[in-house]
Design an enzyme around this catalytic site. Structure first.
Site, PDB file in Angstrom:
ATOM      1  N   LYS A 150       0.832  -1.216   0.000  1.00 13.96           N
ATOM      2  CA  LYS A 150       0.000   0.000   0.000  1.00 13.96           C
ATOM      3  C   LYS A 150       0.866   1.266   0.000  1.00 13.96           C
ATOM      4  O   LYS A 150       0.607   2.197  -0.752  1.00 13.96           O
ATOM      5  CB  LYS A 150      -0.937   0.032   1.229  1.00 13.96           C
ATOM      6  CG  LYS A 150      -1.926  -1.116   1.287  1.00 13.96           C
ATOM      7  CD  LYS A 150      -2.921  -0.933   2.418  1.00 13.96           C
ATOM      8  CE  LYS A 150      -2.312  -0.954   3.814  1.00 13.96           C
ATOM      9  NZ  LYS A 150      -1.708  -2.254   4.187  1.00 13.96           N
ATOM     10  N   ARG A 200      -9.160   1.113   9.113  1.00 19.10           N
ATOM     11  CA  ARG A 200      -8.855  -0.301   9.360  1.00 19.10           C
ATOM     12  C   ARG A 200      -9.998  -0.987  10.093  1.00 19.10           C
ATOM     13  O   ARG A 200      -9.905  -2.196  10.340  1.00 19.10           O
ATOM     14  CB  ARG A 200      -7.593  -0.410  10.203  1.00 19.10           C
ATOM     15  CG  ARG A 200      -6.292  -0.651   9.424  1.00 19.10           C
ATOM     16  CD  ARG A 200      -5.175  -0.566  10.418  1.00 19.10           C
ATOM     17  NE  ARG A 200      -3.978  -1.280  10.112  1.00 19.10           N
ATOM     18  CZ  ARG A 200      -2.892  -0.732   9.574  1.00 19.10           C
ATOM     19  NH1 ARG A 200      -2.899   0.521   9.196  1.00 19.10           N
ATOM     20  NH2 ARG A 200      -1.794  -1.433   9.417  1.00 19.10           N
ATOM     21  N   ARG A 209      11.119  -6.199   4.164  1.00 19.83           N
ATOM     22  CA  ARG A 209      10.949  -4.755   3.936  1.00 19.83           C
ATOM     23  C   ARG A 209      12.048  -3.925   4.606  1.00 19.83           C
ATOM     24  O   ARG A 209      12.397  -4.151   5.760  1.00 19.83           O
ATOM     25  CB  ARG A 209       9.577  -4.332   4.484  1.00 19.83           C
ATOM     26  CG  ARG A 209       9.339  -2.833   4.437  1.00 19.83           C
ATOM     27  CD  ARG A 209       7.903  -2.479   4.446  1.00 19.83           C
ATOM     28  NE  ARG A 209       7.155  -3.056   5.558  1.00 19.83           N
ATOM     29  CZ  ARG A 209       5.821  -3.077   5.607  1.00 19.83           C
ATOM     30  NH1 ARG A 209       5.116  -2.579   4.628  1.00 19.83           N
ATOM     31  NH2 ARG A 209       5.204  -3.604   6.650  1.00 19.83           N
ATOM     32  N   ARG A 247      11.624  -1.857  10.111  1.00 25.28           N
ATOM     33  CA  ARG A 247      10.656  -1.409  11.114  1.00 25.28           C
ATOM     34  C   ARG A 247      10.610  -2.388  12.277  1.00 25.28           C
ATOM     35  O   ARG A 247      10.651  -3.596  12.078  1.00 25.28           O
ATOM     36  CB  ARG A 247       9.257  -1.314  10.482  1.00 25.28           C
ATOM     37  CG  ARG A 247       9.037  -0.042   9.719  1.00 25.28           C
ATOM     38  CD  ARG A 247       7.764  -0.071   8.916  1.00 25.28           C
ATOM     39  NE  ARG A 247       6.610  -0.606   9.636  1.00 25.28           N
ATOM     40  CZ  ARG A 247       5.378  -0.615   9.151  1.00 25.28           C
ATOM     41  NH1 ARG A 247       5.130  -0.115   7.959  1.00 25.28           N
ATOM     42  NH2 ARG A 247       4.377  -1.127   9.843  1.00 25.28           N
ATOM     43  N   ARG A 265      -0.020  -8.942  13.321  1.00 23.52           N
ATOM     44  CA  ARG A 265      -0.632  -7.900  12.490  1.00 23.52           C
ATOM     45  C   ARG A 265      -1.522  -8.516  11.416  1.00 23.52           C
ATOM     46  O   ARG A 265      -2.588  -7.983  11.099  1.00 23.52           O
ATOM     47  CB  ARG A 265       0.461  -7.025  11.860  1.00 23.52           C
ATOM     48  CG  ARG A 265       1.084  -6.077  12.877  1.00 23.52           C
ATOM     49  CD  ARG A 265       2.395  -5.501  12.418  1.00 23.52           C
ATOM     50  NE  ARG A 265       2.281  -4.734  11.211  1.00 23.52           N
ATOM     51  CZ  ARG A 265       3.263  -4.595  10.310  1.00 23.52           C
ATOM     52  NH1 ARG A 265       4.418  -5.213  10.489  1.00 23.52           N
ATOM     53  NH2 ARG A 265       3.076  -3.864   9.255  1.00 23.52           N
TER      54      ARG A 265
HETATM   55  P1  AMP Z   1       1.163   0.445   9.091  1.00 22.02           P
HETATM   56  O1  AMP Z   1       2.360   1.275   8.825  1.00 22.02           O
HETATM   57  O2  AMP Z   1      -0.045   0.895   8.316  1.00 22.02           O
HETATM   58  O3  AMP Z   1       1.429  -1.035   8.934  1.00 22.02           O
HETATM   59  O4  AMP Z   1       0.781   0.681  10.645  1.00 22.02           O
HETATM   60  C1  AMP Z   1       1.688   0.355  11.681  1.00 22.02           C
HETATM   61  C2  AMP Z   1       0.924   0.231  12.997  1.00 22.02           C
HETATM   62  O5  AMP Z   1       0.313   1.491  13.318  1.00 22.02           O
HETATM   63  C3  AMP Z   1      -0.226  -0.764  12.988  1.00 22.02           C
HETATM   64  O6  AMP Z   1       0.204  -2.095  13.241  1.00 22.02           O
HETATM   65  C4  AMP Z   1      -1.096  -0.219  14.129  1.00 22.02           C
HETATM   66  O7  AMP Z   1      -0.542  -0.525  15.404  1.00 22.02           O
HETATM   67  C5  AMP Z   1      -0.967   1.283  13.919  1.00 22.02           C
HETATM   68  N1  AMP Z   1      -2.007   1.779  12.974  1.00 22.02           N
HETATM   69  C6  AMP Z   1      -1.796   2.333  11.748  1.00 22.02           C
HETATM   70  N2  AMP Z   1      -2.963   2.666  11.177  1.00 22.02           N
HETATM   71  C7  AMP Z   1      -3.940   2.315  12.035  1.00 22.02           C
HETATM   72  C8  AMP Z   1      -5.352   2.374  11.996  1.00 22.02           C
HETATM   73  N3  AMP Z   1      -6.002   2.876  10.952  1.00 22.02           N
HETATM   74  N4  AMP Z   1      -6.036   1.912  13.080  1.00 22.02           N
HETATM   75  C9  AMP Z   1      -5.395   1.427  14.163  1.00 22.02           C
HETATM   76  N5  AMP Z   1      -4.057   1.303  14.261  1.00 22.02           N
HETATM   77  C10 AMP Z   1      -3.330   1.753  13.197  1.00 22.02           C
END
Ligand code: AMP
Length: 218
Positions: free
Chosen positions: A13, A88, A127, A160, A171
C-alpha cells in the site's frame, strides 16, 4: 477525489500510494507513517500508540480517527487524499465518511490489494525503509542496488521494529479479524475495485491508475 487503499500489511500500500500521489497530485496520508513520526518526535500521541504498535495491535479507534481528521483538515488535503492504512475498522470508515460529508466529499474509490497470506510474511520480513526519504525496498523482491543504502537518496535503510516475524504474524491476524469486514462494507457501497497485489510493482500501479481513471504515464 478521495481514495482508500485497502489490503493486508505487506500488500504494498505504501509503495503504491507514493507513486499514485506523485502521478495524481492527491496527498498521501498514511496513518502508520503519522504514528511513526509522532513516536520519533516523542509526542503524547506517539507514546499512546507505541504499546499497540509494538504488539502489532490496532491503536484505539478514537485516537486514530482524531489524528486523521486533524491531518485531513489541513489545506493541502482539500483537493483529495490517498488514504493508506486508514480506515482499518468499520467504525473508522464511518467516521471518515461523516467527516468528508461535512465538506460535501466522499470516499470515491477503494482499491483492495489482494495478496495471498504466505507471500505476506516474506514481504514484511524483507521490507527495508530509508531513514531519510522514506523510500521502501524489499531484500527479496525489490532489493536496493547498494547493500544498505537507499537508491533514491543514499540514506540509511532500516527494518521497522514491528516487521519482526512474531509481530508481523499478529498484524496479519488482526487484519483478518478487524479489517477484512471493510471489503464487504465498501463492496456494498459500489466503490471497491480489486487489484491483484502479487504482480510486479509497475503492473500493480498500472492496474490502479486504470481503476482510478488517471491518465496513464506511458
Ligand atoms: P502500518 O504502517 O499501516 O502497517 O501501521 C503500523 C501500525 O500502526 C499498525 O500495526 C497499528 O498498530 C498502527 N495503525 C496504523 N494505522 C492504524 C489504523 N487505521 N487503526 C489502528 N491502528 C493503526
Amino acid at each position: 477525489m478521495n481514495v482508500v487503499l485497502l489490503g493486508p500489511p505487506g500488500a504494498g500500500k505504501g509503495t503504491q500510494a507514493k507513486t499514485l500521489a506523485e502521478q495524481s497530485g492527491l496527498v498521501h496520508v498514511s496513518s502508520g507513517d503519522l504514528f511513526r513520526a509522532a513516536l520519533r518526535e516523542g509526542t503524547e500521541l506517539g507514546m499512546r500508540a507505541k504499546g499497540y504498535m509494538d504488539k502489532g495491535e490496532l491503536v484505539p479507534d478514537e485516537v486514530v480517527i482524531d489524528m486523521i481528521l486533524e491531518r485531513i483538515s489541513q489545506p493541502d488535503c482539500a483537493g483529495g487524499v490517498i488514504f493508506d492504512g486508514f480506515p482499518r475498522t468499520v467504525e473508522q470508515a464511518k467516521a471518515l465518511e461523516a467527516a468528508l460529508l461535512r465538506h460535501q466529499q466522499r470516499v470515491d474509490r477503494v482499491i483492495y490489494m489482494s495478496v495471498p497470506g504466505e507471500v505476506l510474511l516474506k514481504r514484511i520480513a524483507g521490507r527495508r525503509t530509508c531513514k531519510s526519504c522514506g523510500a521502501v525496498f524489499n531484500v527479496y523482491y525489490f532489493p536496493p542496488k547498494t547493500a544498505d543504502g537507499c537508491d533514491v537518496c543514499g540514506g540509511e535503510l532500516y527494518q521497522r521494529s514491528d516487521d519482526t516475524e512474531e509481530t508481523a504474524r499478529n498484524r496479519l491476524e488482526v487484519y483478518f479479524q478487524q479489517t477484512t469486514p471493510l471489503i464487504d462494507y465498501y463492496r456494498g457501497q459500489g466503490t471497491l475495485n480489486e487489484v491483484d497485489g502479487e504482480q510486479e510493482i509497475s503492473v500493480v500501479t498500472d492496474a490502479m491508475v486504470a481503476a482510478l481513471g488517471l491518465p496513464s504515464k506511458a
